[in-house]
Motif scaffolding. Structure first.
Motif, mmCIF file in Angstrom:
data_model
loop_
_atom_site.group_PDB
_atom_site.id
_atom_site.type_symbol
_atom_site.label_atom_id
_atom_site.label_comp_id
_atom_site.label_asym_id
_atom_site.label_seq_id
_atom_site.Cartn_x
_atom_site.Cartn_y
_atom_site.Cartn_z
ATOM 1 N N ILE A 1 46.732 38.415 39.334
ATOM 2 C CA ILE A 1 46.293 39.177 38.173
ATOM 3 C C ILE A 1 44.845 38.798 37.896
ATOM 4 O O ILE A 1 44.505 37.623 37.737
ATOM 5 C CB ILE A 1 47.151 38.876 36.939
ATOM 6 C CG1 ILE A 1 48.637 39.152 37.214
ATOM 7 C CG2 ILE A 1 46.656 39.692 35.738
ATOM 8 C CD1 ILE A 1 48.977 40.580 37.501
ATOM 9 N N ALA B 1 48.323 45.723 25.516
ATOM 10 C CA ALA B 1 49.245 44.809 26.192
ATOM 11 C C ALA B 1 50.514 44.534 25.386
ATOM 12 O O ALA B 1 51.631 44.650 25.911
ATOM 13 C CB ALA B 1 48.527 43.505 26.517
ATOM 14 N N GLY C 1 45.950 47.725 30.323
ATOM 15 C CA GLY C 1 46.941 47.288 31.284
ATOM 16 C C GLY C 1 46.418 46.183 32.186
ATOM 17 O O GLY C 1 45.224 45.898 32.233
ATOM 18 N N LYS C 2 47.354 45.558 32.896
ATOM 19 C CA LYS C 2 46.971 44.525 33.847
ATOM 20 C C LYS C 2 46.224 45.152 35.015
ATOM 21 O O LYS C 2 46.529 46.274 35.437
ATOM 22 C CB LYS C 2 48.204 43.799 34.372
ATOM 23 C CG LYS C 2 48.919 42.945 33.347
ATOM 24 C CD LYS C 2 50.182 42.345 33.957
ATOM 25 C CE LYS C 2 51.017 41.630 32.897
ATOM 26 N NZ LYS C 2 52.351 41.255 33.412
ATOM 27 N N GLU D 1 43.632 41.657 31.954
ATOM 28 C CA GLU D 1 44.480 42.614 31.231
ATOM 29 C C GLU D 1 43.717 43.183 30.046
ATOM 30 O O GLU D 1 43.154 42.427 29.239
ATOM 31 C CB GLU D 1 45.775 41.955 30.755
ATOM 32 C CG GLU D 1 46.759 42.919 30.122
ATOM 33 C CD GLU D 1 48.119 42.301 29.844
ATOM 34 O OE1 GLU D 1 49.086 43.064 29.673
ATOM 35 O OE2 GLU D 1 48.206 41.060 29.818
ATOM 36 N N ASP D 2 43.681 44.495 29.961
ATOM 37 C CA ASP D 2 43.062 45.228 28.852
ATOM 38 C C ASP D 2 41.549 45.044 28.740
ATOM 39 O O ASP D 2 40.959 45.490 27.753
ATOM 40 C CB ASP D 2 43.703 44.839 27.507
ATOM 41 C CG ASP D 2 45.074 45.457 27.301
ATOM 42 O OD1 ASP D 2 45.546 46.173 28.203
ATOM 43 O OD2 ASP D 2 45.670 45.212 26.240
ATOM 44 N N GLN E 1 47.203 34.129 34.956
ATOM 45 C CA GLN E 1 46.114 34.997 35.419
ATOM 46 C C GLN E 1 45.160 34.205 36.301
ATOM 47 O O GLN E 1 44.788 33.074 35.991
ATOM 48 C CB GLN E 1 45.382 35.553 34.200
ATOM 49 C CG GLN E 1 44.217 36.456 34.518
ATOM 50 C CD GLN E 1 43.574 37.001 33.262
ATOM 51 O OE1 GLN E 1 44.252 37.541 32.391
ATOM 52 N NE2 GLN E 1 42.259 36.850 33.151
ATOM 53 N N HIS F 1 45.230 49.034 38.961
ATOM 54 C CA HIS F 1 45.677 49.034 37.567
ATOM 55 C C HIS F 1 47.150 49.397 37.440
ATOM 56 O O HIS F 1 47.642 50.311 38.123
ATOM 57 C CB HIS F 1 44.854 50.035 36.751
ATOM 58 C CG HIS F 1 43.506 49.519 36.381
ATOM 59 N ND1 HIS F 1 43.226 48.990 35.141
ATOM 60 C CD2 HIS F 1 42.357 49.430 37.096
ATOM 61 C CE1 HIS F 1 41.953 48.607 35.099
ATOM 62 N NE2 HIS F 1 41.403 48.874 36.277
ATOM 63 N N ASP G 1 54.535 47.723 35.836
ATOM 64 C CA ASP G 1 53.802 46.489 35.574
ATOM 65 C C ASP G 1 53.911 45.592 36.797
ATOM 66 O O ASP G 1 54.681 45.871 37.735
ATOM 67 C CB ASP G 1 54.346 45.768 34.343
ATOM 68 C CG ASP G 1 53.241 45.055 33.564
ATOM 69 O OD1 ASP G 1 52.234 44.650 34.200
ATOM 70 O OD2 ASP G 1 53.363 44.905 32.345
#
Length: 362
Positions: free
Chosen positions: A325, A19, A337-338, A328-329, A296, A276, A282
């Motif tokens: 969201i 990230a 990634g988100k 992430e990761d 998130q 993803h 992004d």
């Protein structure tokens, strides 16, 4: 972004960048794109004069200026001379609706293709597979001004061979063509592509009515768009996947999120049902009231960002889609990634997309 920088992005695994590293690198690239488009697209420059001071530092992805995706319906937004435009893509639209117009030069179109190759390797591997398009060949009649459907079909057809259409010119199931195609590729992996609602209406439902089940057990189906109509029929992603197994034995079904305004930057669904963001793109979720970034797990407007658009200012776009969201990761699939979900469209937004706007001819 110069050719050397582009090559470095393309050398990386699409879901390999942690990230913090991604945010820093993508912010720098998008900042350069903001400066490029501000200097070369007068309408975009005037918009930024209102929302962003010249020279204002961009120290995060959230600080990158964005524009509403709807502006492409209202204005011709170009960052290159019209003599450099060799292809114009349009969003699909029902009669009476305005359509987005996206102008491509050779550099942007080439980058779209290169990024798509990297992403599709995640789905299909490196080998071109026999391809069954669940659509009609009539959608490709005008090759100089592609609709979103036509652009999607043509773009993904690059990853297929013996490309065959499952529907005839009247959008009816072409069983003779399908059966001949399957006979040519017995016991081979098969790549299927189509737009979600059209697959349901023109492929699954006719097969169900006929009592036919096709033998495509080694099929890989990539589909996107059209969820609003299926949600209205109480069909969710689980029911859709079950229907594909039921009508053709297709066990691998991959949904994607994307739009003609950022062709090439697609968000692929993993085996855990999450969309993803690759290293080239992004997502940010913004509050519909004041457009501030949301945390998130909170639901709001989806902003999509991409390093691809060079010939038009489509690098940071606020969509009319609602989502959140999810993390992430840390997705169980192992991709960095988100990852996010899409809940639908904002109230009173025009229908948009490939199969969302398909109208059955009477």
């Amino acid at each position: 972004m110069n050719d050397m920088e582009t090559a470095r992005w393309l050398e990386r695994d699409p879901f390999s960048m942690p990230a913090a590293e991604k945010a820093k690198a993508l912010t720098a690239t998008l900042t350069a794109l903001v400066q490029w488009h501000r200097s070369h697209c007068p309408d975009y420059g005037r918009i930024l004069d209102v929302v962003a001071e010249p020279g204002m530092p961009i120290d995060s992805l959230e600080a990158v200026p964005f524009i509403p995706v709807r502006l492409f319906k209202e204005f011709d937004l170009l960052s290159v001379g019209r003599e450099q435009v060799f292809k114009t893509m349009t969003s699909s639209g029902t009669s009476g609706q305005q359509v987005s117009k996206i102008y491509l030069d050779k550099e942007t179109a080439s980058l779209q293709g290169k990024v798509l190759v990297r992403l599709m390797a995640e789905v299909l591997g490196r080998k071109r597979l026999p391809m069954l398009v669940i659509d009609s060949p009539s959608v490709l009649k005008n090759r100089n001004a592609f609709s979103a459907r036509g652009a999607g079909i043509l773009g993904f057809s690059l990853f297929g061979q013996d490309v065959t259409y499952a529907l005839d010119e009247e959008m009816n199931l072409d069983l003779a063509a399908i059966d001949a195609f399957l006979a040519r590729h017995t016991d081979q992996p098969i790549f299927l592509f189509g737009f979600t609602f059209m697959i349901w209406q023109h492929f699954y439902q006719p097969l169900k009515a006929l009592g036919r089940k096709l033998a495509i057990d080694r099929g890989i189906l990539l589909h996107g768009g059209g969820w609003k109509k299926l949600q209205d029929q109480a069909v969710d992603t689980h029911a859709f996947r079950a229907a594909m197994v039921d009508c053709a034995g297709i066990g691998r079904v991959v949904n994607y999120y994307g739009m003609v305004e950022q062709t090439g930057s697609i968000f692929l669904e993993c085996e855990h049902g999450h969309l993803h963001a690759p290293i080239y793109a992004d997502v940010i979720i913004r509050n519909p009231r004041d457009f501030t970034p949301m945390a998130q797990g909170e639901t709001g407007l989806i902003e999509v960002m991409s390093l691809i658009p060079r010939s038009y200012p489509g690098h940071a776009l606020l969509t009319e889609d609602i989502g959140r969201i999810e993390g992430e990761d840390d997705c169980p699939c192992g991709r960095h990634g988100k990852y996010f979900s899409v809940a639908g469209r904002v109230a009173k937004a025009e229908a948009r997309g490939c199969s969302d706007t398909y109208e059955t001819r009477s």
